[in-house]
Design an enzyme around this catalytic site. Structure first.
Site, mmCIF file in Angstrom:
data_model
loop_
_atom_site.group_PDB
_atom_site.id
_atom_site.type_symbol
_atom_site.label_atom_id
_atom_site.label_comp_id
_atom_site.label_asym_id
_atom_site.label_seq_id
_atom_site.Cartn_x
_atom_site.Cartn_y
_atom_site.Cartn_z
ATOM 1 N N LEU A 76 -33.367 -1.172 -24.334
ATOM 2 C CA LEU A 76 -34.634 -1.561 -24.970
ATOM 3 C C LEU A 76 -34.507 -2.787 -25.878
ATOM 4 C CD1 LEU A 76 -37.631 -0.719 -25.493
ATOM 5 C CD2 LEU A 76 -36.784 0.522 -27.489
ATOM 6 N N ASP A 77 -35.332 -3.796 -25.652
ATOM 7 C CA ASP A 77 -35.422 -4.973 -26.535
ATOM 8 C C ASP A 77 -34.124 -5.759 -26.650
ATOM 9 O OD1 ASP A 77 -38.026 -4.306 -27.002
ATOM 10 O OD2 ASP A 77 -37.662 -3.378 -28.942
ATOM 11 N N GLN A 78 -33.200 -5.542 -25.719
ATOM 12 C CA GLN A 78 -31.906 -6.217 -25.826
ATOM 13 C C GLN A 78 -31.694 -7.259 -24.742
ATOM 14 O OE1 GLN A 78 -29.694 -5.799 -28.343
ATOM 15 N NE2 GLN A 78 -31.288 -4.564 -29.249
#
Lengths: 283, 283, 283, 283
Positions: free
Chosen positions: B227-229
């Site tokens: 996530l979000d990386q």
């Protein structure tokens, strides 16, 4: 290891990049940076090509001749070849305001500007102390109303003697004559304390206040015979408000002036700017 | 006239640019844009090369095969060849917030995004009217706590049936499973309403207010399983102050979200982004 | 609970803030926002004062009379009192370009603009669909070379009938006559697709390309009888480069135009702008 | 003519502005700047009030006592009264990097910072020359691993002896102990070379490169016992790209660091910052 940088432009046609990159590969160079632009409207091709001269590469002395042969194939090609060393010789001209000069000297000291700063010329004596601190020769060339021509001739002589490649006008508040601007075509950078083309001429911050603008800017450009009309290299802007009086605009302007000037000087020193007519290609 | 764009990367060595530009010239193409980058630290070479297929050029069908032969010389070369037509097929996924979706649809209508927007999928029905106005098929796929897997499978089915090249998450407030992210590796773009890596996760504007920051930002990135990386494509920031309450931050955030997302989508559609590890090269 | 906002200006002297804040406190109001500015050069005082009308406060009907008594003490005071409800009535005038109109309608739908958008007037029919989607009445008033005066009279009639407080020119490509500009002094906002004062007039992006500028901007200003010379409310700028052709400048320009126009409209609707001569105080 | 500036905060209620502005008017002062903020969420009131002490005004010695009487009416009011003269006494602490120190000294020389720079303390000797040029006393206080406590005690002693009001950490690469931070609460400003809260700690530019961010920033904040967690005064950001290697990020970072630090110092010296919990109100 030395680095060569080629800036070139010509009419756009097929095969230019292939010819030039082949040239580099053939003579043992390794491309480290290539940037290319095609102006479709004017059908012009522009390129910046930088390469490391490997151990087996063509010697520095022989590259220009070999390059000339390649360029011949593209009859209208204009090109300029530069090497990372020796570094370019830079003179800074200033008047009394220290901010741009101090900024350039500090950046140079910190290794941000790949050049020798050989000389500072000023029409006033205020900045000599600053130059002494940074160990840069300072030369005062006073300019009087009647002695303008003599002063300019003296400055040109100093610059010639010092074999100056680039002249930076760091808030030098004097207009240069055509004898000067022709001597360093594409080699004089000025910082104008405004967005050009708005607020041409003197007192731009007073003009900005009068007009009630909400942003102010600064423009670094090459100097041509026509005042403030030369090719723009870099510009930037910052917000201002009704709270900013003239002295605030001047203070904020100083910030953006020195930032934009330093950026333009750096771009020039890295051979990233091609002048095309009255515009620039900045790679 | 059709345009071909090549994105490629490999270990840096001498002669790559020459080989590829020679390839284009040999087959009658005319280079219109070349951008190259060498990562000296990792010794990697990246290039974007765009050329017009002239009348006498190699046919579109034969270019990939010819290119494969060239690429073979550079054993580790990764490359992707794209043509301007047919245009890429894009799906947008959204929830209830209209700003990013409306912005993309409007830009598409004005010709700013070179693609077909084939489908909008949303887990709520609020945005169906907007899609009808822009004449884009709208498909609702509700997501419930227990039915998450089924909903995702349904969405994947819709995207597959529509032969979607790029999925844009325009404030789609659901986490995607690995089945989804693996299916469109490097083909899902998300807008995160914050600077990454600051304020990862939900309610970033509340976090920003709590921390008393003076700028907020937005990040568009490729979606990976984590996530979000994923690799960042575009980011931007704007100033905020103590006067901004959470709703002001959200409003200002909407502005920057849609701007950054649209920029990232456009860069992707123009084949300007190469993913390298967890970073991007954006030409 | 209703909110009152006072904008006022007068010659600077001692005791103004005390008198006005005392006035609010005395009549049971609670100040929620006070912003004040003294122009020392022109010795002028400006203030924005917003307060909640508490339950025990003076009634809305009686406030203007009471305020007039206070203002009398400061003989040259200009003041304007506004209440949060009823909301201001806004008309948008446009031609064919949808980006500014769509942006304003979307922001209104999302609750960012505290007003009623009552009417859209356009000299072409292209945008009627967009208005239908947002459920705003659309009125076409064609403008021909000979029929300019009649068209303007028709538009003025429509605006009068709809009791319009604010006219927003969202890329309305027609010059307004003095009959129009005098009717809504300080009540017409235009977006100019350039930094003013640079590139006044038509085709600013072509001018910008010709001059080779490195930033472009947009200016929202009140419309006065003199074209593009009215008081500036908001401005912003973005970087451009040699890579941007005219269509790129236009595309980037659209982004900044709609952002700057929306900001200016919002500032006006929140009673944050005082016009002073040809400049603005923006609280 | 002297100027007084009052910063105050308390629980929000009706009548505060009226009471305070009445106080100024009554004692013959003329308000030159008033800025007020109400945090509706936390129901707190904040104000900055600056006034000229006219000839008939209450004497400087008597103002604090009179003010205390007014403040008493608002039981929880925190307030601080400052006068333009004598100017605040500032010390700068640095290590080896000259850019922030040189920038502050230059700005001070040009009259941008209303203070006396009384002392520079550094743990290395590199910057003594720079201080000599600007005629500011330089004191070296070396810090060794074992001698940290002694060094800190020595620095505190020097600052006490010099009656320092504000300590500016201009890239001082040492963590301060609670003895230090408690001694100058709200009186130590640090520049962190990153957006906080992203990239807390050392080597933020390496972290930024690793994460592939497209903007970098800088944060000026008050120093508290907890590292890099104090109230933020100013932040800014600039774009970066894949072309920027660590040394480019560091160079660009230097530019933004010195700009943000100078802005924060100036805001503090002009009494424009109120600390509230872990956030700041910046008027």
């Amino acid at each position: 290891m030395d680095t060569a940088t080629l800036l070139c432009s010509c009419e756009d046609r097929s095969g230019i990049v292939a010819a030039l990159t082949h040239f580099v590969a053939e003579y043992g160079g390794n491309i480290i940076d290539l940037d290319q632009h095609t102006d479709r409207r004017e059908k012009k091709f522009f390129m910046r090509l930088a390469w490391d001269l490997g151990p087996s590469a063509l010697s520095r002395e022989d590259i220009p001749g070999a390059m000339a042969l390649v360029a011949k194939k593209f009859t209208d090609m204009k090109w300029r070849l530069s090497f990372a060393s020796p570094r370019q010789r830079v003179a800074i001209m200033a008047s009394t305001a220290p901010h741009c000069l101090a900024d350039l000297l500090l950046r140079h000291q910190m290794g941000e500007l790949p050049c020798e700063i050989v000389l500072v010329i000023a029409n006033h004596g205020d900045l000599s102390d600053l130059c002494r601190h940074f160990r840069v020769p300072f030369q005062r060339v006073p300019v009087t109303r009647e002695g303008r021509a003599e002063a300019e001739a003296e400055a040109i002589g100093l610059l010639r003697d010092a074999r100056i490649d680039l002249v930076v006008l760091a808030r030098y508040m004097q207009v240069l004559g055509p004898g000067f601007t022709d001597g360093w075509r594409g080699g004089i950078i000025n910082i104008h304390h405004s967005f050009l083309p708005a607020f041409v001429g003197a007192k731009p911050y007073h003009q900005a206040l009068e007009r009630g603008v909400k942003i102010i800017g600064a423009t670094a450009h090459y100097v041509t015979a026509e005042l403030d009309q030369g090719p723009i290299i870099a510009q930037d802007a910052i917000p201002v408000s009704h709270r900013d009086e003239v002295e605030d605009l001047i203070r904020k302007g100083r910030d953006i002036e020195r930032r934009v000037l330093a950026a333009a000087v750096r771009l020039h020193l890295e051979h990233r700017v091609i002048i095309s007519g009255n515009r620039t290609i900045v790679f």
